[in-house]
Design a protein around this motif. Structure first.
Motif, PDB file in Angstrom:
ATOM      1  N   CYS A 185       0.651  -1.247  -0.536  1.00 27.26           N
ATOM      2  CA  CYS A 185       0.524   0.165   0.215  1.00 27.26           C
ATOM      3  C   CYS A 185       1.280   1.062  -0.260  1.00 27.26           C
ATOM      4  O   CYS A 185       0.259   2.085  -0.615  1.00 27.26           O
ATOM      5  N   ARG A 186       2.129   1.256   0.712  1.00 25.26           N
ATOM      6  CA  ARG A 186       2.666   2.216   0.851  1.00 25.26           C
ATOM      7  C   ARG A 186       3.146   2.771  -0.677  1.00 25.26           C
ATOM      8  O   ARG A 186       3.340   3.608  -0.834  1.00 25.26           O
ATOM      9  N   VAL A 187       4.015   1.645  -0.772  1.00 25.33           N
ATOM     10  CA  VAL A 187       4.029   1.485  -2.704  1.00 25.33           C
ATOM     11  C   VAL A 187       3.391   3.150  -3.505  1.00 25.33           C
ATOM     12  O   VAL A 187       4.296   3.363  -4.448  1.00 25.33           O
ATOM     13  N   LEU A 188       2.455   2.073  -3.636  1.00 21.14           N
ATOM     14  CA  LEU A 188       1.540   2.454  -4.615  1.00 21.14           C
ATOM     15  C   LEU A 188       0.863   4.292  -4.370  1.00 21.14           C
ATOM     16  O   LEU A 188       1.271   4.501  -5.339  1.00 21.14           O
ATOM     17  N   LYS A 189       0.983   4.710  -2.874  1.00 20.23           N
ATOM     18  CA  LYS A 189       0.547   5.395  -1.765  1.00 20.23           C
ATOM     19  C   LYS A 189       2.026   6.447  -3.030  1.00 20.23           C
ATOM     20  O   LYS A 189       1.854   7.552  -3.560  1.00 20.23           O
ATOM     21  N   LYS A 190       2.622   6.181  -3.010  1.00 21.35           N
ATOM     22  CA  LYS A 190       4.367   6.694  -3.158  1.00 21.35           C
ATOM     23  C   LYS A 190       3.871   6.847  -4.795  1.00 21.35           C
ATOM     24  O   LYS A 190       4.889   8.014  -5.265  1.00 21.35           O
ATOM     25  N   ALA A 191       4.580   6.099  -5.169  1.00 23.92           N
ATOM     26  CA  ALA A 191       4.297   5.558  -6.883  1.00 23.92           C
ATOM     27  C   ALA A 191       3.017   6.665  -7.539  1.00 23.92           C
ATOM     28  O   ALA A 191       3.364   7.867  -8.201  1.00 23.92           O
ATOM     29  N   LEU A 192       1.910   7.227  -6.822  1.00 24.97           N
ATOM     30  CA  LEU A 192       0.948   8.010  -7.346  1.00 24.97           C
ATOM     31  C   LEU A 192       1.620   9.161  -6.907  1.00 24.97           C
ATOM     32  O   LEU A 192       1.659  10.165  -7.792  1.00 24.97           O
ATOM     33  N   ALA A 193       1.720   9.428  -5.361  1.00 19.55           N
ATOM     34  CA  ALA A 193       2.285  11.249  -5.787  1.00 19.55           C
ATOM     35  C   ALA A 193       3.905  11.315  -6.175  1.00 19.55           C
ATOM     36  O   ALA A 193       3.751  12.312  -7.216  1.00 19.55           O
ATOM     37  N   LYS A 194       4.541  10.559  -6.916  1.00 23.31           N
ATOM     38  CA  LYS A 194       5.647  10.314  -7.703  1.00 23.31           C
ATOM     39  C   LYS A 194       5.365  11.406  -9.008  1.00 23.31           C
ATOM     40  O   LYS A 194       5.594  12.021  -9.716  1.00 23.31           O
ATOM     41  N   ARG A 195       4.097  10.697  -9.782  1.00 27.10           N
ATOM     42  CA  ARG A 195       3.817  10.680 -10.960  1.00 27.10           C
ATOM     43  C   ARG A 195       2.652  11.800 -10.919  1.00 27.10           C
ATOM     44  O   ARG A 195       2.212  12.168 -11.942  1.00 27.10           O
ATOM     45  N   GLU A 196       2.288  12.106  -9.532  1.00 27.52           N
ATOM     46  CA  GLU A 196       1.993  13.163  -9.510  1.00 27.52           C
ATOM     47  C   GLU A 196       0.198  13.101  -9.913  1.00 27.52           C
ATOM     48  O   GLU A 196      -0.790  13.544 -10.373  1.00 27.52           O
ATOM     49  N   LEU A 197      -0.159  11.991  -8.912  1.00 29.41           N
ATOM     50  CA  LEU A 197      -1.211  11.700  -9.456  1.00 29.41           C
ATOM     51  C   LEU A 197      -2.488  11.401  -8.512  1.00 29.41           C
ATOM     52  O   LEU A 197      -1.602  11.216  -7.611  1.00 29.41           O
ATOM     53  N   THR A 198      -3.534  12.432  -8.018  1.00 28.31           N
ATOM     54  CA  THR A 198      -4.777  11.714  -7.295  1.00 28.31           C
ATOM     55  C   THR A 198      -6.046  10.951  -7.355  1.00 28.31           C
ATOM     56  O   THR A 198      -6.588  11.752  -8.270  1.00 28.31           O
ATOM     57  N   LYS A 199      -6.951  10.794  -6.880  1.00 28.83           N
ATOM     58  CA  LYS A 199      -7.722  10.419  -6.453  1.00 28.83           C
ATOM     59  C   LYS A 199      -8.775  11.973  -7.538  1.00 28.83           C
ATOM     60  O   LYS A 199      -8.254  13.180  -7.152  1.00 28.83           O
ATOM     61  N   GLY A 200      -9.981  11.591  -8.228  1.00 25.29           N
ATOM     62  CA  GLY A 200     -10.425  12.240  -9.642  1.00 25.29           C
ATOM     63  C   GLY A 200      -9.714  12.235 -10.733  1.00 25.29           C
ATOM     64  O   GLY A 200     -10.248  12.956 -11.868  1.00 25.29           O
ATOM     65  N   MET A 201      -8.408  12.109 -10.495  1.00 26.41           N
ATOM     66  CA  MET A 201      -7.881  12.143 -11.778  1.00 26.41           C
ATOM     67  C   MET A 201      -7.978  10.454 -12.540  1.00 26.41           C
ATOM     68  O   MET A 201      -8.039   9.658 -12.350  1.00 26.41           O
ATOM     69  N   ASP A 202      -7.557  10.815 -13.953  1.00 28.94           N
ATOM     70  CA  ASP A 202      -7.357   9.546 -14.446  1.00 28.94           C
ATOM     71  C   ASP A 202      -6.137   9.227 -14.111  1.00 28.94           C
ATOM     72  O   ASP A 202      -5.067   8.818 -14.475  1.00 28.94           O
ATOM     73  N   LEU A 203      -6.508   7.489 -13.403  1.00 30.15           N
ATOM     74  CA  LEU A 203      -5.702   6.845 -12.361  1.00 30.15           C
ATOM     75  C   LEU A 203      -5.197   5.421 -13.070  1.00 30.15           C
ATOM     76  O   LEU A 203      -6.056   5.346 -14.659  1.00 30.15           O
ATOM     77  N   PRO A 204      -4.297   4.877 -13.797  1.00 32.18           N
ATOM     78  CA  PRO A 204      -3.599   3.943 -13.735  1.00 32.18           C
ATOM     79  C   PRO A 204      -4.380   2.552 -13.853  1.00 32.18           C
ATOM     80  O   PRO A 204      -4.743   2.757 -12.396  1.00 32.18           O
ATOM     81  N   VAL A 205      -4.832   1.058 -13.700  1.00 32.00           N
ATOM     82  CA  VAL A 205      -5.382   0.576 -13.603  1.00 32.00           C
ATOM     83  C   VAL A 205      -3.817  -0.573 -12.470  1.00 32.00           C
ATOM     84  O   VAL A 205      -2.547  -0.645 -13.741  1.00 32.00           O
TER      85      VAL A 205
END
Length: 311
Positions: A185-205
């Motif tokens: 879970c921590r790796v997944l959250k950090k990956a989203l932060a590094k790609r500047e992706l947040t909830k509500g955007m088009d997020l990866p599967v």
């Protein structure tokens, strides 16, 4: 069968005789039990004789009929019927009866008072991975776990990585002596932060195999809270996670197998340096001989036209 019995009666070992005549032990004992003229007390042709009673802690024989009456009283007692395991506890404590849950199950079944099995609802239903057309970064990520050995202390270490299928970047990873759902879970959250992706955007599967870190409730609820779609590949189909598996092959060949790690500190230093090399300097033939980070930025800045493929 008759030949086997003849030699066994002469004193030869059962296992030796059965092996010689090519007869399985289960077949031998089945026939012995069913053809025995001495065993007339068995009510159960598929197993041991059913005695028809149980003992109390005081050593008194209690008939099955009496036990059935007690079971009916227990079920009707409070109006909130128990399952057979709790009824077993009640018989032991309330009636001082020596009995196990298997017999209570059988008696409850004969009385037709077994509670129906509860249906377990999966809060995060499994979505099987399917082939998709990939045309840009942050469209499909794959996550998986790999382990290596620390020779110096004879212990395993674990590396969990998340890869962007399009640009082959290892966006983030976990390195440690253990790997749990919390780490994933921590790796997944950090990956989203590094790609500047947040909830509500088009997020990866996010696509994974069926490891315990990924089948956990925590990982499923984390994906849900982040607004990410989560897929798990069918069992025995590693080709559905081909890009992270390919990275693991590269990691083994170029890093793990070339080092005899003596301590975890050494693992951390060497693997961390390799990961920087992989992302920033290692050229990929599938990326026009560019490093993952370089290719990601070139596509993002529209300096090159992305190639569409199926993954």
């Amino acid at each position: 069968m008759k030949v086997a019995i003849k030699w066994i009666k002469k004193g030869y070992k059962i296992a030796t005789v059965l092996d010689f005549v090519g007869l399985s032990e289960s077949t031998y004992y089945y026939n012995i039990n069913h053809n025995s003229e001495d065993d007339n007390s068995s009510n159960n042709p598929n197993g041991r004789p059913i005695p028809g009673y149980s003992y109390s802690y005081a050593g008194e024989k209690i008939s099955d009929e009496q036990i059935k009456e007690w079971l009916l009283e227990l079920v009707a007692g409070d109006g909130f019927p128990y399952g057979y395991k709790k009824l077993t506890t009640c018989l032991k404590e309330d009636y001082m009866l020596k009995i196990n849950h298997k017999k209570v199950y059988r008696l409850c079944k004969e009385l037709d008072i077994l509670r129906p099995q509860r249906k377990i609802k999966n809060r995060h239903p499994r979505r099987l991975a399917k082939r998709d057309e990939i045309s840009n970064s942050n469209q499909l990520w794959e996550m998986d776990l790999k382990y290596g050995c620390i020779t110096g202390i004879d212990q395993f270490f674990f590396q969990l990585s998340v890869i962007d299928v399009f640009d082959r970047s290892i966006i983030d990873y976990h390195l440690g002596l253990s790997c749990k759902a919390e780490d994933a879970c921590r790796v997944l959250k950090k990956a989203l932060a590094k790609r500047e992706l947040t909830k509500g955007m088009d997020l990866p599967v996010i696509r994974t195999d069926n490891g315990s870190q990924f089948t956990s409730k925590l990982f499923g609820s984390t994906c849900q809270s982040l607004g990410m779609k989560y897929q798990r590949i069918p069992v025995k189909t590693p080709n559905m996670n081909a890009h992270i598996e390919s990275f693991h092959s590269i990691l083994e060949d170029e890093c793990y197998s070339r080092n005899e790690f003596q301590s975890y500190i050494e693992v951390y230093e060497i693997v961390s340096e390799y990961m920087r090399y992989y992302n920033n300097r290692r050229r990929h033939g599938s990326l026009n001989n560019q490093a993952p980070t370089q290719y990601y930025r070139a596509v993002k800045d529209k300096k090159i036209k992305p190639e569409v493929f199926i993954a």
